[in-house]
Design an enzyme around this catalytic site. Structure first.
Site, PDB file in Angstrom:
ATOM      1  N   ARG A   1     -39.261-116.968 -35.938  1.00  0.00           N
ATOM      2  CA  ARG A   1     -38.869-117.905 -34.891  1.00  0.00           C
ATOM      3  C   ARG A   1     -39.701-117.628 -33.639  1.00  0.00           C
ATOM      4  NH1 ARG A   1     -34.723-116.590 -32.940  1.00  0.00           N
ATOM      5  NH2 ARG A   1     -33.924-114.927 -34.267  1.00  0.00           N
TER       6      ARG A   1
ATOM      7  N   TYR B   1     -42.332-122.297 -40.629  1.00  0.00           N
ATOM      8  CA  TYR B   1     -41.453-121.147 -40.872  1.00  0.00           C
ATOM      9  C   TYR B   1     -39.984-121.603 -40.803  1.00  0.00           C
ATOM     10  CZ  TYR B   1     -38.456-117.228 -40.119  1.00  0.00           C
ATOM     11  OH  TYR B   1     -37.396-116.363 -40.238  1.00  0.00           O
ATOM     12  N   GLY B   2     -39.199-121.146 -41.747  1.00  0.00           N
ATOM     13  CA  GLY B   2     -37.812-121.582 -41.920  1.00  0.00           C
ATOM     14  C   GLY B   2     -37.011-121.781 -40.645  1.00  0.00           C
ATOM     15  N   GLY B   3     -36.908-120.725 -39.838  1.00  0.00           N
ATOM     16  CA  GLY B   3     -36.055-120.797 -38.646  1.00  0.00           C
ATOM     17  C   GLY B   3     -36.500-121.877 -37.672  1.00  0.00           C
TER      18      GLY B   3
ATOM     19  N   LYS C   1     -30.713-123.154 -37.455  1.00  0.00           N
ATOM     20  CA  LYS C   1     -30.588-122.696 -36.068  1.00  0.00           C
ATOM     21  C   LYS C   1     -30.542-123.881 -35.096  1.00  0.00           C
ATOM     22  CE  LYS C   1     -30.814-118.456 -37.370  1.00  0.00           C
ATOM     23  NZ  LYS C   1     -29.606-117.629 -37.350  1.00  0.00           N
TER      24      LYS C   1
ATOM     25  N   HIS D   1     -23.058-117.576 -34.170  1.00  0.00           N
ATOM     26  CA  HIS D   1     -24.003-116.859 -35.031  1.00  0.00           C
ATOM     27  C   HIS D   1     -23.232-115.739 -35.727  1.00  0.00           C
ATOM     28  CE1 HIS D   1     -28.192-114.657 -35.208  1.00  0.00           C
ATOM     29  NE2 HIS D   1     -27.943-115.326 -36.305  1.00  0.00           N
TER      30      HIS D   1
ATOM     31  N   SER E   1     -30.034-111.291 -35.048  1.00  0.00           N
ATOM     32  CA  SER E   1     -30.820-111.527 -36.266  1.00  0.00           C
ATOM     33  C   SER E   1     -31.313-110.219 -36.862  1.00  0.00           C
ATOM     34  CB  SER E   1     -32.032-112.395 -35.930  1.00  0.00           C
ATOM     35  OG  SER E   1     -31.606-113.555 -35.274  1.00  0.00           O
TER      36      SER E   1
ATOM     37  N   CYS F   1     -29.794-107.761 -38.270  1.00  0.00           N
ATOM     38  CA  CYS F   1     -29.022-106.544 -37.962  1.00  0.00           C
ATOM     39  C   CYS F   1     -27.930-106.312 -39.004  1.00  0.00           C
ATOM     40  CB  CYS F   1     -28.397-106.629 -36.586  1.00  0.00           C
ATOM     41  SG  CYS F   1     -29.569-106.380 -35.260  1.00  0.00           S
TER      42      CYS F   1
ATOM     43  N   ASP G   1     -24.315-116.178 -41.850  1.00  0.00           N
ATOM     44  CA  ASP G   1     -25.130-116.386 -40.646  1.00  0.00           C
ATOM     45  C   ASP G   1     -24.473-117.270 -39.583  1.00  0.00           C
ATOM     46  OD1 ASP G   1     -27.582-115.846 -39.274  1.00  0.00           O
ATOM     47  OD2 ASP G   1     -28.259-117.872 -39.732  1.00  0.00           O
TER      48      ASP G   1
ATOM     49  N   ASN H   1     -40.489-109.832 -41.891  1.00  0.00           N
ATOM     50  CA  ASN H   1     -39.513-110.934 -41.805  1.00  0.00           C
ATOM     51  C   ASN H   1     -39.626-111.862 -43.014  1.00  0.00           C
ATOM     52  OD1 ASN H   1     -37.413-112.407 -40.517  1.00  0.00           O
ATOM     53  ND2 ASN H   1     -38.902-113.895 -39.742  1.00  0.00           N
TER      54      ASN H   1
ATOM     55  N   ARG I   1     -38.545-113.601 -46.467  1.00  0.00           N
ATOM     56  CA  ARG I   1     -37.201-114.136 -46.689  1.00  0.00           C
ATOM     57  C   ARG I   1     -36.970-114.587 -48.118  1.00  0.00           C
ATOM     58  NH1 ARG I   1     -33.708-114.693 -41.977  1.00  0.00           N
ATOM     59  NH2 ARG I   1     -34.985-113.900 -40.277  1.00  0.00           N
TER      60      ARG I   1
ATOM     61  N   GLY J   1     -21.836-100.182 -47.596  1.00  0.00           N
ATOM     62  CA  GLY J   1     -20.495-100.282 -48.193  1.00  0.00           C
ATOM     63  C   GLY J   1     -19.452 -99.491 -47.426  1.00  0.00           C
TER      64      GLY J   1
HETATM   65  C1  OXD Z   1     -32.191-115.511 -37.774  1.00  0.00           C
HETATM   66  C2  OXD Z   1     -31.942-116.009 -39.136  1.00  0.00           C
HETATM   67  O1  OXD Z   1     -33.362-115.428 -37.376  1.00  0.00           O
HETATM   68  O2  OXD Z   1     -30.759-116.045 -39.523  1.00  0.00           O
HETATM   69  O3  OXD Z   1     -31.230-115.205 -37.078  1.00  0.00           O
HETATM   70  O4  OXD Z   1     -32.881-116.421 -39.833  1.00  0.00           O
HETATM   71 MN    MN Z   2     -29.343-115.620 -37.983  1.00  0.00          MN
END
Ligand code: OXD
Ligand code: MN
Length: 645
Positions: A71, A199-201, A208, A228, A250, A252, A279, A376, A378, A503
């Site tokens: 992003r 790019y996806g985001g 998003k 989020h 993101s 995390c 998400d 990053n 995916r 876990g």
């Molecule tokens: C982000 C995602 O960047 O979920 O937060 O792809």
């Molecule tokens: Mn996200």
């Protein structure tokens, strides 16, 4: 052929075509035959690489341009008529200027290409939560990803009917020129424009752009919330279920927490975690006065590196069919995929994410440039693939929330878990979140930054108004969820993680939910909120080495539950500074009050010997001298000119 008689949709498609000037327009009906044909076309053109059909059926690999891997927050704009409404933490552009600029860039850019019209729904089609979007795009990759991530096809247009409104999304790949890349949001017009990215985001506009930025704005006006957040369900041995939503920045670990497998002895007793979403959560007040949440998405756009059988078995299983991988490595020995952390052994023959042969001998974990997969990279995987997907995944009503959890990556200060005193204090805790940056967005990683409610990159309007909306929502909910903060990332002085995470986070979840019981488990009231008594967190059968020769035990747990007032006083000053310099205005009075309380609770007078530090830390405090915790209120310094609401 157009799939609808809705004039607004037809007009939008016509205007988009007039701008992009594609050779052909194809309406996506969502049929299996159409999707199959598109995949074949993408394989033929090289946009997708077909993976091993036996090992990864119906799976594909895609590589983006090297300048287009995350992003781009500094090229993401909120275009409101009034600059102040976008707020100080968003980039703003005047809508007129933005439309003109986007038109200039996109004009004629689809010549020789096809423009696809994707009708999609965020949320179960026909549910009270659902909202329809139409994305036009000149990328098959976008069509195929949207088909996984959202509910796509004619049923969305049918639910719109002849007059229904929808969110307009225009995407043109153009030349994928980073200098002309813009991700623009027009919340006042229900419109999104994305140019020069793939790019996806930046381009899966349902995610998003719509489900967070535009939806957060709609939520503020319509009295609901777009967050989020992951959503998970805990099933107890007696069959009872409780649901939790959790906001983390993101990359995390939202996907990991959402799909957590509890430690063995919990499983034996009959505990189970089910994933509703990893998400995004859309949250409304139910008739019963509780908050109810749905996941508006239909798939997972997860970070690949680090995902393996042990860290997230369920996510890995989700990628075993019908998945599109982006920027991972290609194992040419068996036409499967690989990324750092997938296995301990490095594959011998790989093509890296840039399309070049990869040399495992040169691989150095600490040097990102030697990685086979982009940090990053995916997977886009259908939610139905997930072994622990919740039976409520397609529920029109959603699930009732017992708890909301905030969390970030914090090497120090923030304890493993604490509970806010009440809703408004919980909003303060969320507003004060900060976390180290990750590869999900361009820019430096590992830098501590404020990320309120993990929404810094996603709130589609003024952050101060967003806080106010949280406060207002609290007033509408008779039985609000309890609000907590967690930190899985505490480190010792040598940089070792002090909590095992993954876990074992179940142990913390269990405590959180015990605090939500009618007769909650006891806790210690501290300067920052309620902290567990160490004995109340189950650490039985926990075998974790913090470092060589140092096992995790009750003392280690006590250590990561400690609240250091001195550090928290500094934290409070830092939050105050953030409020004053970054957000500046529209911060609700309730948050200033919580900040004042925090400062007051954490004020510890320094012994005379430490005069220099004492002088520094008391500089902003009122003159009153006290012993230990100050009784005088070290009031937060609000901006003098603007009144908070
Ligand atoms: C982000 C995602 O960047 O979920 O937060 O792809
Ligand atoms: Mn996200």
């Amino acid at each position: 052929m157009a799939l609808t008689k809705n004039k607004k949709v037809l007009d939008f498609v016509e205007e988009s075509a007039a701008l992009g000037q594609p050779d052909k327009i194809v309406w996506i009906d969502g049929s299996a035959a159409q999707i199959k044909a598109l995949k074949e076309e993408a394989v033929k053109s090289g946009e997708l690489i077909k993976l091993n059909e036996n090992l990864l059926p119906d799976c594909y690999l895609h590589r983006t341009k090297v300048n287009d891997v995350a992003r781009v927050e500094d090229r993401t704009f909120i275009c409101t008529k009034n600059k102040e409404d976008a707020g100080p933490v968003n980039y703003w552009m005047d809508p007129k200027q933005a439309y003109e600029l986007a038109s200039e860039i996109a004009r004629g850019s689809m010549k020789g290409r096809t423009m696809y019209v994707i009708p999609y729904s965020m949320g179960v089609v026909g549910s009270d939560f659902a909202k329809i979007g139409i994305e036009v795009t000149d990328s098959i990759y976008v069509v195929l990803n949207m088909n996984i991530m959202t509910r796509v096809g004619k049923q969305c247009l049918d639910s719109l009917g002849k007059n229904g409104d929808f969110i307009k999304g225009f995407h043109a790949k153009c030349d994928v020129d980073a200098e002309k890349r813009y991700i623009m949001h027009f919340p006042e017009d229900n419109t999104i424009i994305s140019v020069n990215s793939a790019y996806g985001g930046n381009v899966l506009l349902g995610k998003k752009c719509f489900a967070l930025r535009i939806a957060s704005y709609l939520g503020k006006n319509e009295g609901w919330m777009a967050e989020h957040m992951l959503i998970l369900g805990v099933t107890y041995p007696d069959g009872t279920k409780k649901y939790v939503a959790a906001a983390f920045p993101s990359a995390c670990g939202k996907t990991n927490l959402a799909m957590l497998i509890p430690p063995e002895h919990y499983i034996k007793k009959g505990y189970k975690i089910e994933c509703v979403g990893d998400d995004i959560a859309w949250i409304r007040v139910g008739d019963d006065g509780r908050l109810w949440a749905v996941n508006p998405e239909n798939g997972f756009f997860g970070v690949a590196p680090g995902t393996n059988e042990h860290s997230n078995y369920n996510a890995l299983q989700s990628t075993k069919r019908g998945t599109i991988f982006t920027n991972v490595a290609l194992n040419t020995d068996d036409m499967t995929v690989w990324w750092e952390g997938l296995s301990k052994e490095l594959p011998e023959h790989c093509i890296d994410w840039t399309g070049k042969p990869w040399n495992p001998e040169k691989f150095d974990k600490k040097d990102k440039s030697t990685c086979a997969a982009h940090p990053n990279s995916r997977f886009t995987a259908p939610a139905v693939n997930c072994p622990c997907v919740s039976p409520e995944f397609n529920s029109k009503k959603g699930v009732p929330l017992s708890a909301i959890i905030f969390g970030g990556r914090r090497a120090s200060t923030t304890p493993l878990v604490y509970q806010s005193r009440d809703w408004n204090h919980g909003v303060f805790v969320g507003s004060a979140m900060s976390s180290e940056t990750t590869a999900a967005a361009t820019g430096a990683t590992g830098v501590l930054r404020h990320d309120p409610m993990a929404m810094k990159p996603f709130a589609g309007y003024h952050m101060g108004d967003y806080f106010q909306h949280w406060i207002d929502m609290g007033k509408k909910v008779k039985n609000p969820p309890k609000i907590f903060n967690v930190n899985w990332f505490r480190q010792d002085e040598n940089g070792n993680f002090m909590w095992p995470g993954f876990g074992d986070n179940m142990r913390v979840l269990e405590w959180i939910l015990k605090r939500c019981d009618e007769n909650p488990v006891d806790a210690d009231e501290t300067a920052i909120g309620y902290v567990p008594k160490a004995e109340d967190i189950d650490i039985s059968e926990l075998d974790y080495d913090i470092s060589e020769g140092k096992k995790f035990d009750l003392n280690a747990l006590k250590e990561i539950l400690t609240v250091d007032k001195e550090k928290w006083y500094k934290e409070a000053e830092e939050i105050e500074n953030y409020y004053n310099t970054a957000i500046r205005s529209r911060i609700p009075a309730e948050l200033w009050e919580s900040l004042d309380t925090l400062k007051k609770n954490c004020y510890v007078e320094k012994p005379a010997a430490k005069k220099t530090t004492a002088a520094k830390t008391t500089a902003k405090k009122p003159a009153a001298k006290t012993t230990k915790v100050a009784t005088a209120k070290p009031a937060a310094k609000k901006p003098a000119t603007k009144k908070s609401k």
